[in-house]
Design a protein around this motif. Structure first.
Motif: not given
Length: 185
Positions: A141-164
């Motif tokens: 459960a903790q890993r799923k939660k951390e993976n969800g946060a990681y996926q969100k961070d990756i998504s944000n980073l991909v969006q940030a990279q596209a913006l940059l």
């Protein structure tokens, strides 16, 4: 033995009493005068020892008792032999039972001992397995939660990279216009 006693008594003076002798003579005379074979046979019975038949039967019974005594002795000997074997077998079986009872007690201790018995080890193993299962579930459960946060961070980073990247394109256009104006001036 009995015959000898009767024979001695027969030969004793006065054994053949007067009534017996008189009956014998009377029957012999009647058998001759009447020609009766039956009376003759009855008179002949007085000539021999009247106890002869009884003594013969007593001898047969004594012989039969001796034979039965021999059979009884053989049966008794056989019974004693079987009894001795049975007692030996019972002693061996009792010893086996005692040994098995000791083994049972030792196995019971091996199974039931609260510290190191098999039941205690099974309980400990079951507790460990249950703890591991719970740990796996909570860690998953903790890993799923951390993976969800990681996926969100990756998504944000991909969006940030596209913006940059778009910002870099826009800034290059902007500065190239400025460089073009400076170069003209």
């Amino acid at each position: 033995r009995h015959r000898a006693n009767f024979a001695v008594a027969e030969e004793a003076p006065g054994f053949e009493a007067a009534p017996r002798k008189a009956a014998k003579e009377f029957l012999q005379k009647a058998a001759k005068t009447q020609g009766s074979s039956t009376l003759g046979r009855i008179a002949d019975m007085f000539k021999t020892n009247p106890f002869e038949i009884i003594l013969t039967e007593i001898d047969k019974v004594i012989a039969l008792l001796a034979e039965e005594g021999d059979k009884d002795q053989k049966q008794h000997d056989w019974c004693m032999e079987v009894r001795d074997k049975t007692h030996g077998s019972i002693y061996e079986k009792d010893a086996d039972i005692s040994n098995l009872n000791v083994d049972i007690q030792m196995l019971t201790v091996d199974i039931e001992d609260p510290q190191v018995g098999l039941k205690a080890l099974i309980r400990q193993s079951e507790d460990i397995l249950q703890h591991n299962s719970q740990s796996q579930m909570s860690e998953t459960a903790q890993r799923k939660k951390e993976n969800g946060a990681y996926q969100k961070d990756i998504s944000n980073l991909v969006q940030a990279q596209a913006l940059l990247q778009r910002a870099v394109v826009i800034l290059r256009k902007f500065y190239s216009k400025i460089d073009a104006q400076i170069a003209k001036a």
